[in-house]
Design an enzyme around this catalytic site. Structure first.
Site, PDB file in Angstrom:
ATOM      1  N   ASP A 285      72.611  -3.351  78.961  1.00 49.80           N
ATOM      2  CA  ASP A 285      72.184  -2.616  80.145  1.00 49.80           C
ATOM      3  C   ASP A 285      72.814  -3.315  81.351  1.00 49.80           C
ATOM      4  OD1 ASP A 285      71.037  -0.876  81.914  1.00 49.80           O
ATOM      5  OD2 ASP A 285      69.038  -0.981  81.067  1.00 49.80           O
TER       6      ASP A 285
HETATM    7  C1  BGC Z   1      69.250   1.396  83.458  1.00 46.12           C
HETATM    8  C2  BGC Z   1      69.953   2.157  82.385  1.00 46.12           C
HETATM    9  C3  BGC Z   1      71.151   2.872  82.938  1.00 46.12           C
HETATM   10  C4  BGC Z   1      72.068   1.850  83.586  1.00 46.12           C
HETATM   11  C5  BGC Z   1      73.353   2.431  84.135  1.00 46.12           C
HETATM   12  C6  BGC Z   1      70.198   0.541  84.274  1.00 46.12           C
HETATM   13  O1  BGC Z   1      69.583   0.020  85.399  1.00 46.12           O
HETATM   14  O2  BGC Z   1      68.224   0.618  82.894  1.00 46.12           O
HETATM   15  O3  BGC Z   1      69.062   3.051  81.769  1.00 46.12           O
HETATM   16  O4  BGC Z   1      71.803   3.606  81.949  1.00 46.12           O
HETATM   17  O5  BGC Z   1      71.357   1.237  84.640  1.00 46.12           O
HETATM   18  O6  BGC Z   1      73.158   3.145  85.283  1.00 46.12           O
END
Ligand code: BGC
Length: 746
Positions: A285
């Site tokens: 993530d």
């Molecule tokens: C989130 C994810 C997301 C990623 C990219 C993160 O902060 O937890 O779910 O896909 O950002 O934007």
């Protein structure tokens, strides 16, 4: 190898594999021997630096020039957050024509519930109990996004959520593993397509794993999920997505029992790769590699990169840990080059399968026409209609014989909020609000918002009350602004926020019929509001076409089709309360609540079972609940056998009759309880559901088939089995009702 020879070798390698061959040798994502050979050839021509470049994902937002340089020198394998097809084409051109190896980028974006055409938030999609619609929505999202060059979405989110305080409950399919699994499969198929082509958008199941169990519902918080619970409740949807061919996985932010997921080879390797056979790639993530430092699990970014690589991460989203430290780590012998090769192999496999080598570019001129098509808008409306849950109806809905209405409330005309969380690309200007749709409907509409936005604390409702005088009915739209749910947006109080409950009370005082619609990102505690409304509709933020869907439902042109995909609580203090809990040693037996008990001093006991003295043991609305404009009666539930073998199929037939005067759709649900197990088992578990359409007065005899293998679980000895013994099955309209039948598994 000089550059010309290398390019020739690559071209041959590229030509050797068909991009979209789809399966055949047991590969989950669809690879085959030719593709693997092709990967070998590409890999053999790559330097260590270039390999590590493939493992680096970077967001746009910095300088274009720096990004172009990074792509050109092969230090970026993927970008995220660019959606302009011209810019994507240009970045692909640099990757393909100007980098030494010519490996295309994979462009990612959070396309969570639609791209341009925004569907209801995932919790709303789950409320449809209609995987067919979920698949169609995901397919439409893929058509729109891939037309712009986005070939990878960070969806579906498969986190089981048993806590409505958690803001990200909005992004998933709720509390049930079976519903989650069905939606997971549908969405993976929708995004990726049944066969891979240039409209396939790689899906990314997230967040692996256990993220939804954040303690206290506070986002990013630690989780403490024991292995058996993890496997029985939190992992089944992920496993289902892998079996459906999901191409990528995102690690979660949380630490479970002290181990951050981004550094947890037990889930990333033992379970995901070795047990499930996943052969796509794993991405972190956003900065979750770097956050292992905050967790106190790695001392610095270099150690975090080492841990992530060795524990099973293939691609780094925005920590820059791999690109900065992996080469050094390999030289120091702390990360083997074979680990890097393996990661790059996984990434190239997905790029090849998506056909990116053959078709890195999109026709930018065609992108606009691919979005907001009539079919997409229709599907979004239909999904919104099926997602809306009727929680109360004192007979006012559907509205008939009404000419003039007062439309009020902060969500009546809030195009942005109606789209909900993670609707980056949906446009306010294309969103049709309830106010707009009701005006279109030909009703005489008076509009007085009463409150400017959901958190508004004003309490002067004189203008609304005055406006109510001349109308036949009041339509109030309350709920949550989009920013009150979603990532990092947890709440500790989940009553209607601001003065919205006071607004409903003021409306009640007018004596006019009040139809309230809640648009929110979570199941709010609305018990105190129920007495102030004649009817209550619940719409998890319903997306671009939420307005027309709600107007049609209110006016009886469509029916409210949703059922609660999560338990609706009476008060936040009941958290966690979910339908598939264990029985406990002292199950609630209907004892009196505090309010019904006299005030004698010196009482020594107020009850001896598992309940709250002040709010009981029951939620406000159980899982799977929802009214319709008609009524259904279930009967004649019969099993084809009394005893089943573990590899058998249970055939349960039942009669269902529409006992009302309108046509309607029942969401038939089949629950099972394993009466005695090697571990205590849930009181009920959903094992099947189907939407059955019935004309007024119509009766149908239906048969549901449930493989006995669906009853398997991870038992005391940590193996996954169907345990022989007695079971009860219920067929009915929600988790708190149903006609029971018994059977045995031998
Ligand atoms: C989130 C994810 C997301 C990623 C990219 C993160 O902060 O937890 O779910 O896909 O950002 O934007």
């Amino acid at each position: 190898m000089n550059k010309t020879i290398l390019i020739l070798a690559l071209a041959t390698a590229v030509a050797a594999g068909s991009a979209c061959s789809g399966g055949g040798n047991g590969s989950k994502v669809g690879s085959d021997a030719a593709i693997e050979k092709r990967i070998d050839r590409i890999l053999s021509g790559m330097t260590l630096t270039e390999k590590i470049g493939q493992m680096n994902q970077v967001s746009v937002g910095g300088s274009d020039e720096m990004m172009a340089d990074a792509i050109r020198n092969g230090s970026v394998g993927s970008i995220l957050n660019e959606v302009d097809p011209l810019k994507i084409n240009e970045m692909q051109r640099i990757a393909v024509e100007e980098s030494r190896l010519g490996i295309p980028l994979i462009v990612g974006r959070d396309v969570i519930h639609g791209f341009k055409t925004v569907f209801p938030i995932p919790l709303g999609i789950a409320a449809t109990f209609d995987p067919g619609l979920a698949e169609e929505g995901a397919r439409i999202a893929a058509l729109e996004a891939t037309a712009c060059g986005v070939r990878w979405t960070f969806s579906p989110m498969l986190d089981i959520a048993r806590d409505p305080r958690w803001g990200r409950i909005a992004e998933g399919s709720g509390e049930d593993p079976y519903l989650n699994s069905r939606m997971a499969v549908a969405m993976v198929r929708g995004y990726q397509g049944h066969t891979l082509d240039n409209t396939s958008m790689a899906a990314c199941m997230k967040h692996f794993a256990g993220y939804g169990a954040a303690e206290g519902g506070r986002d990013y918080n630690s989780t403490n999920i024991p292995e058996r619970l993890l496997r029985n409740i939190y992992l089944p949807a992920f496993k289902a997505a892998v079996d459906a061919g999901v191409m990528t996985v995102m690690t979660s932010f949380n630490d479970n029992d002290g181990i951050p997921s981004t550094g947890n080879s037990h889930i990333l390797k033992d379970i995901l790769r070795d047990e499930w056979g996943f052969d796509g790639f794993v991405v972190t993530d956003w900065n979750s590699m770097g956050e292992m430092i905050s967790h106190g699990f790695a001392a610095d970014r270099k150690e975090a990169a080492m841990v992530a690589a060795n524990e099973g991460v293939d691609m780094d989203m925005m920590t820059f840990g791999f690109i900065s430290h992996l080469e050094e780590l390999v030289k120091e012998g702390k990360v083997k080059e074979s680990v890097i090769d393996n990661a790059v192999r996984n990434i190239l496999r997905v790029k090849i399968l998506l056909g990116l080598f053959e078709q890195p570019y999109v026709d930018a001129d065609a992108a606009e026409a691919a979005c907001y098509t009539t079919a997409a808008l229709e599907a979004a409306r239909k999904t919104a209609e099926e997602s809306v849950i009727l929680l109360k109806n004192d007979g006012v809905l559907p509205l008939t014989g009404v000419r003039k209405v007062l439309v009020t409330g902060p969500l009546a005309d809030a195009p942005h909020d109606q789209l909900g969380t993670w609707a980056f690309d949906g446009e306010k200007g294309r969103t049709v609000t309830p106010l707009a749709a009701l005006r279109e409907s030909g009703l005489d509409v008076v509009y007085v918002p009463g409150l400017a936005f959901s958190r508004d604390k004003s309490i002067d409702f004189s203008a609304v009350k005055a406006a109510a005088r001349g109308v036949d009915a009041i339509l109030a739209f309350v709920g949550e602004e989009a920013i009150l749910s979603g990532e990092a947006h947890s709440l500790s109080d989940i009553n209607l926020i601001g003065s919205q409950s006071e607004l409903l009370k003021a409306l009640r005082e007018t004596g006019k019929p009040v139809v309230a619609t809640v648009m929110a990102g979570r199941p709010l505690t609305v018990e105190r509001d129920l007495g102030n409304v004649d009817a209550l509709l619940y719409a998890f933020h319903p997306g671009t076409m939420g307005g027309p869907a709600l107007a049609r439902i209110i006016l009886g042109e469509a029916e409210p089709g949703g059922r609660t995909p999560v338990t609706f609580l009476r008060t936040v203090g009941q958290v966690p309360m979910y339908y598939n809990h264990n029985m406990t040693g002292r199950p609630y037996n209907g004892e009196t609540l505090l309010e019904g008990i006299g005030l004698e001093a010196g009482q020594t006991s107020l009850g001896n079972t598992s309940y709250y003295l002040d709010s009981g043991a029951q939620p406000l609305f159980p899982f799977g609940y929802g009214l319709t404009y008609t009524t259904f009666e279930y009967g004649n539930v019969v099993l084809d056998k009394d005893v089943y073998d573990a590899d058998g199929v249970i055939e349960v037939s039942y009669d269902i009759t529409n006992t009302g005067e309108r046509k309607g759709t029942a969401v038939v649900q089949v629950y099972v309880r394993d009466l005695v197990g090697s571990i205590a088992r849930p009181v009920k578990e959903l094992k099947h559901f189907e939407r059955v359409h019935l004309a007024a007065g119509e009766k149908k005899t239906m048969t549901a088939r449930i493989p006995v293998s669906e009853l398997a679980f991870w038992g005391r000895d940590m193996t996954f089995n169907v345990e022989p013994g007695e079971f009860t099955m219920w067929v009915g309209g929600n988790s708190a009702s149903g006609i029971p039948v018994g059977f045995r598994v031998r």
